[in-house]
Motif scaffolding. Structure first.
Motif, short mmCIF file in Angstrom:
data_model
loop_
_atom_site.label_atom_id
_atom_site.label_comp_id
_atom_site.label_asym_id
_atom_site.label_seq_id
_atom_site.Cartn_x
_atom_site.Cartn_y
_atom_site.Cartn_z
N TRP A 44 0.84 -1.21 0.00
CA TRP A 44 0.00 0.00 0.00
C TRP A 44 0.87 1.25 0.00
N MET A 45 1.95 1.26 0.79
CA MET A 45 2.82 2.43 0.83
C MET A 45 3.48 2.67 -0.54
N LEU A 46 3.86 1.61 -1.21
CA LEU A 46 4.46 1.76 -2.54
C LEU A 46 3.48 2.37 -3.53
N SER A 47 2.18 2.11 -3.34
CA SER A 47 1.19 2.66 -4.26
C SER A 47 1.07 4.18 -4.12
N LEU A 48 1.60 4.74 -3.02
CA LEU A 48 1.53 6.19 -2.81
C LEU A 48 2.64 6.94 -3.52
N LEU A 49 3.62 6.23 -4.04
CA LEU A 49 4.77 6.88 -4.65
C LEU A 49 4.39 7.50 -6.00
N PRO A 50 4.55 8.81 -6.15
CA PRO A 50 4.30 9.42 -7.46
C PRO A 50 5.47 9.21 -8.42
N ARG A 51 6.67 9.00 -7.86
CA ARG A 51 7.86 8.77 -8.69
C ARG A 51 8.62 7.56 -8.16
N PHE A 52 9.64 7.14 -8.90
CA PHE A 52 10.51 6.02 -8.51
C PHE A 52 9.72 4.73 -8.31
N ARG A 53 8.65 4.55 -9.08
CA ARG A 53 7.83 3.36 -8.91
C ARG A 53 8.61 2.09 -9.29
N ARG A 54 9.49 2.22 -10.29
CA ARG A 54 10.25 1.04 -10.70
C ARG A 54 11.20 0.60 -9.59
N THR A 55 11.87 1.57 -8.97
CA THR A 55 12.75 1.24 -7.84
C THR A 55 11.96 0.64 -6.69
N GLY A 56 10.79 1.21 -6.42
CA GLY A 56 9.94 0.67 -5.36
C GLY A 56 9.48 -0.74 -5.67
N TRP A 57 9.18 -1.00 -6.95
CA TRP A 57 8.77 -2.36 -7.34
C TRP A 57 9.87 -3.36 -7.05
N TRP A 58 11.10 -3.02 -7.40
CA TRP A 58 12.22 -3.94 -7.16
C TRP A 58 12.45 -4.13 -5.67
N ALA A 59 12.36 -3.05 -4.90
CA ALA A 59 12.55 -3.18 -3.45
C ALA A 59 11.47 -4.07 -2.84
N GLY A 60 10.22 -3.90 -3.27
CA GLY A 60 9.13 -4.74 -2.77
C GLY A 60 9.32 -6.20 -3.16
N THR A 61 9.80 -6.43 -4.37
CA THR A 61 10.05 -7.80 -4.82
C THR A 61 11.14 -8.46 -3.98
N VAL A 62 12.17 -7.71 -3.65
CA VAL A 62 13.24 -8.24 -2.80
C VAL A 62 12.70 -8.59 -1.41
N VAL A 63 11.84 -7.74 -0.85
CA VAL A 63 11.22 -8.03 0.44
C VAL A 63 10.43 -9.34 0.37
N ALA A 64 9.61 -9.48 -0.68
CA ALA A 64 8.79 -10.69 -0.82
C ALA A 64 9.66 -11.94 -0.98
N ALA A 65 10.71 -11.84 -1.81
CA ALA A 65 11.56 -13.00 -2.06
C ALA A 65 12.34 -13.40 -0.81
N SER A 66 12.91 -12.43 -0.12
CA SER A 66 13.70 -12.75 1.07
C SER A 66 12.83 -13.31 2.19
N SER A 67 11.61 -12.78 2.34
CA SER A 67 10.71 -13.32 3.36
C SER A 67 10.30 -14.75 3.00
N ALA A 68 10.13 -15.04 1.70
CA ALA A 68 9.78 -16.39 1.28
C ALA A 68 10.92 -17.37 1.60
N VAL A 69 12.17 -16.95 1.39
CA VAL A 69 13.31 -17.81 1.72
C VAL A 69 13.35 -18.09 3.22
N GLU A 70 13.15 -17.05 4.01
CA GLU A 70 13.17 -17.24 5.47
C GLU A 70 12.07 -18.21 5.91
N MET A 71 10.87 -18.06 5.36
CA MET A 71 9.78 -18.94 5.75
C MET A 71 10.02 -20.37 5.28
N ALA A 72 10.66 -20.54 4.14
CA ALA A 72 10.98 -21.89 3.66
C ALA A 72 11.92 -22.59 4.64
#
Length: 306
Positions: A44-72
């Protein structure tokens, strides 16, 4: 994470194994639910970004991937009947714990990137902007407390002990704990400030949503300056509570048995917060702008009308 939470809930029902004083599926259940809230808030916070959406997308993807590894890894250790955190009993256990530590660093760094983007973003409503910014900042502080848990506890030696690091302070992990959450009732527990800090990511934006919902009924809250000041007061109070619970845990004191110093500090925080809210609500509402004067009729318009 939502699917894993359901699987873990089933595990809590059908698997009666106990590990370090708690049902063995309790940890993946709590982590999965926490990651659901954490990642939804960041999305939701990333959806508020008027700029740097691509950078935010990559940062969010890294959060999701790293949390998935930890849970595995956590789930794998549950299936094996082994501890996931602080476990260095065998080379495999130590390797899995080391990988978990690396994923936490990556997750924290990606969240830091998102926090920086939020501080740089121009969000129209100032109260909303500071609610998400300070929520992300406090969440980073709470997540950083997790690194304190990896330090050797008294009596632990690297290369000798089966475990290096602990949630509890002053008592061994796995002792008496509070129902459901499992926080120690006999010593300090660093999971308390860790939990408090991490969930600023949800609670401060929820406070703002509540203020906006109440604004139609309470004229004071319609003023964006009042909402901003209330958000800042709440953020300061939240940071003070985070510091207080960290101090309490590091002194080996359980959350449910505070001493006089802790109670005095808590009372001071409550008094200052109440005073801050009173000062914020005293702000006089901004008067509405005067109506613009009607434009004078030009001769040509009068001729056309005639």
């Amino acid at each position: 994470m939502a699917v894993l939470a359901v699987i873990s809930a089933v595990g809590l029902i059908v698997d009666d194994r106990i590990l370090t004083g708690a049902p063995i599926w309790a940890k993946p259940f709590k982590f999965a639910v926490s990651f659901v809230a954490y990642c939804l808030s960041l999305a939701w916070m990333l959806s508020l970004l008027p700029r740097f959406r691509r950078t935010g997308w990559w940062a969010g993807t890294v959060v999701a991937a790293s949390s998935a590894v930890e849970m595995a890894i956590i789930t794998t250790q549950v299936v094996r009947g082994r501890r996931s955190h602080f476990n260095v009993a065998t080379p495999l256990d130590e390797t899995l714990f080391t990988v978990m530590g690396a994923t936490v660093v990556v997750l924290w760094s990606a969240t830091l990137v998102i926090a920086v983007l939020l501080f740089r973003a121009r969000i129209a409503d100032r109260a909303s902007a500071w609610a998400v910014r300070l929520g992300a900042l406090l969440a980073l502080a709470g997540a950083g407390i997790g690194f304190l848990m990896t330090q050797p506890a008294p009596g632990q030696e690297r290369g000798v002990s089966d475990a290096v690091g602990a949630h509890s302070v002053g008592v061994p992990d796995g002792g008496p704990g509070m129902p459901l959450i499992g926080w120690s009732t006999t010593g300090g527990d660093l999971r308390v400030p860790h939990f408090v800090g991490m969930h600023a990511l949800q609670l401060l934006p929820l406070l703002l949503i509540a203020l906006l919902a109440l604004a139609p009924r309470f004229p004071r809250l319609r003023d964006d300056r009042v909402r901003l000041r209330l958000v800042l007061v709440a953020s300061a109070a939240y940071g003070a509570v985070l510091a207080l619970t960290t101090w309490q845990a590091l002194r080996g004191q359980p959350l449910n048995h505070p001493d006089g110093a802790t109670l005095t500090a808590a009372g001071l925080i409550a008094a200052l917060t109440a005073a801050g809210c009173w000062a914020a609500l005293r702000t006089r509402p901004t008067p509405p702008p005067p109506p613009a004067p009607a434009p004078a009729a030009r001769p040509a318009d009068l001729e056309h009308t005639a």
